[in-house]
Scaffold this motif. Sequence first.
Motif, PDB file in Angstrom:
ATOM      1  N   LEU A   1       0.816  -1.207   0.000  1.00 44.56           N
ATOM      2  CA  LEU A   1       0.000   0.000   0.000  1.00 44.56           C
ATOM      3  C   LEU A   1       0.853   1.262   0.000  1.00 44.56           C
ATOM      4  N   MET A   2       1.968   1.240   0.723  1.00 44.64           N
ATOM      5  CA  MET A   2       2.793   2.437   0.855  1.00 44.64           C
ATOM      6  C   MET A   2       3.636   2.699  -0.389  1.00 44.64           C
ATOM      7  N   SER A   3       3.842   1.670  -1.210  1.00 45.95           N
ATOM      8  CA  SER A   3       4.657   1.863  -2.401  1.00 45.95           C
ATOM      9  C   SER A   3       3.825   2.282  -3.618  1.00 45.95           C
ATOM     10  N   LEU A   4       2.499   2.302  -3.486  1.00 42.54           N
ATOM     11  CA  LEU A   4       1.637   2.685  -4.610  1.00 42.54           C
ATOM     12  C   LEU A   4       1.772   4.177  -4.906  1.00 42.54           C
ATOM     13  N   ASP A   5       1.823   4.505  -6.177  1.00 44.77           N
ATOM     14  CA  ASP A   5       1.885   5.905  -6.626  1.00 44.77           C
ATOM     15  C   ASP A   5       0.451   6.402  -6.822  1.00 44.77           C
ATOM     16  N   LEU A   6      -0.085   7.082  -5.822  1.00 46.14           N
ATOM     17  CA  LEU A   6      -1.479   7.515  -5.878  1.00 46.14           C
ATOM     18  C   LEU A   6      -1.710   8.527  -6.999  1.00 46.14           C
ATOM     19  N   ALA A   7      -0.744   9.385  -7.249  1.00 45.04           N
ATOM     20  CA  ALA A   7      -0.885  10.373  -8.332  1.00 45.04           C
ATOM     21  C   ALA A   7      -0.971   9.669  -9.683  1.00 45.04           C
ATOM     22  N   ARG A   8      -0.187   8.600  -9.835  1.00 47.89           N
ATOM     23  CA  ARG A   8      -0.228   7.854 -11.100  1.00 47.89           C
ATOM     24  C   ARG A   8      -1.566   7.170 -11.281  1.00 47.89           C
ATOM     25  N   ILE A   9      -2.117   6.590 -10.212  1.00 49.85           N
ATOM     26  CA  ILE A   9      -3.415   5.917 -10.298  1.00 49.85           C
ATOM     27  C   ILE A   9      -4.501   6.920 -10.674  1.00 49.85           C
ATOM     28  N   LYS A  10      -4.490   8.077 -10.037  1.00 47.87           N
ATOM     29  CA  LYS A  10      -5.480   9.120 -10.330  1.00 47.87           C
ATOM     30  C   LYS A  10      -5.355   9.584 -11.783  1.00 47.87           C
ATOM     31  N   ARG A  11      -4.117   9.795 -12.231  1.00 43.36           N
ATOM     32  CA  ARG A  11      -3.899  10.249 -13.599  1.00 43.36           C
ATOM     33  C   ARG A  11      -4.376   9.209 -14.611  1.00 43.36           C
ATOM     34  N   ASP A  12      -4.041   7.938 -14.379  1.00 44.80           N
ATOM     35  CA  ASP A  12      -4.448   6.888 -15.313  1.00 44.80           C
ATOM     36  C   ASP A  12      -5.967   6.784 -15.408  1.00 44.80           C
ATOM     37  N   LEU A  13      -6.662   6.916 -14.281  1.00 41.20           N
ATOM     38  CA  LEU A  13      -8.119   6.846 -14.301  1.00 41.20           C
ATOM     39  C   LEU A  13      -8.715   8.026 -15.065  1.00 41.20           C
ATOM     40  N   GLU A  14      -8.205   9.225 -14.798  1.00 39.90           N
ATOM     41  CA  GLU A  14      -8.785  10.413 -15.425  1.00 39.90           C
ATOM     42  C   GLU A  14      -8.414  10.539 -16.893  1.00 39.90           C
ATOM     43  N   LEU A  15      -7.465   9.718 -17.359  1.00 33.60           N
ATOM     44  CA  LEU A  15      -7.161   9.682 -18.787  1.00 33.60           C
ATOM     45  C   LEU A  15      -8.187   8.838 -19.551  1.00 33.60           C
ATOM     46  N   MET A  16      -8.957   8.028 -18.830  1.00 34.50           N
ATOM     47  CA  MET A  16      -9.992   7.224 -19.462  1.00 34.50           C
ATOM     48  C   MET A  16     -11.150   8.133 -19.900  1.00 34.50           C
TER      49      MET A  16
END
Length: 325
Positions: free
Chosen positions: A105-120
């Motif tokens: 959980l601590m190694s996840l890049d939250l900004a990357r996850i948010k960006r990938d979702l909003e690119l959909m």
Amino acid sequence: MLRKLARLLRINRRLHRENENVLRVKLRTDQLHAARTRFAMQVLTVLFGAAVVLFLGWRGVDWAVREFVTENPAFATKTIDLQTEGVLTVEALRKMAGVRVGENLMSLDLARIKRDLELMEFIQSAAVERVLPDTLRIRVTERVPVAQVVVLRPNSAGGYVAVPHLLDATGHVMMPPTRTMVADPTALQIDWLPALVGVNPVDLKPGRQVESTQVRAALKLLAHFERSAMFGRSDIRRVDVSGLEVLTVTTSTGGEITFASHRDFDTQLRRWRAVQDVATQQSKVISTLDVSISQNLPARWVEASSVPAPPAKPAKPAPYRRKNA
């Protein structure tokens, strides 16, 4: 003879003094050089020691972070709490986010996850957060289609196939979702959406916002229509955006209403309602009406009995009704 000897003695004493002076200067120079060398060695020793300490400290912190945080089994993701009010399935959204159970959980890049979702193209916004010790929480707001544009595309057989494109209220373009992406199959129905005609296919880029001012004006008109007194009394089935500064609306009864795309839609919708009330009182149906001008509205109507009953309006799928509730 004695004078010559005395002169030689004086010369010898002078040379001796000069040699002593040279030796003393040389000694001082050697001492200064040695002192400088010792100082430089001391500085280098301190710098080297500091570098060693910093390196060992960095390696120690890195080891501690990996040991106790990023590689700690206690922070392994056990739950992905993913919620949306739209039509996409949790599994489809999880694949878009690119996360899986078991990742730290601590190694996840939250900004990357948010960006990938909003690119959909289907997703308007996403919020991602950690809930310690083992939960990843994702909240998604999906785009809701309000209109459709059908474009003819060439196929491999040498013919053409009709490809629908969906638009949300802000003009973002979406392709219809596939069956595996939605939980409720009724969400695949798009015949309830008004059709925009006269749109340049070049403007339709999935995931991008339409730049045409006429298309944006048509979407704005549809939004105002749903909030107006005409909603429920008539039904917009098509909007022609090919005109210059005008939008031509076709209703379910075949009537054509002309709007000015650059003027207040609420005022024009009230004019439509006023004429609609008069036509209803006289048992007539509007055939054509121009509400883009403020006075002496050009209108033509026909007897209601001469107009075939309009087809039933396709119902808005339940998932979108919940979304707009």
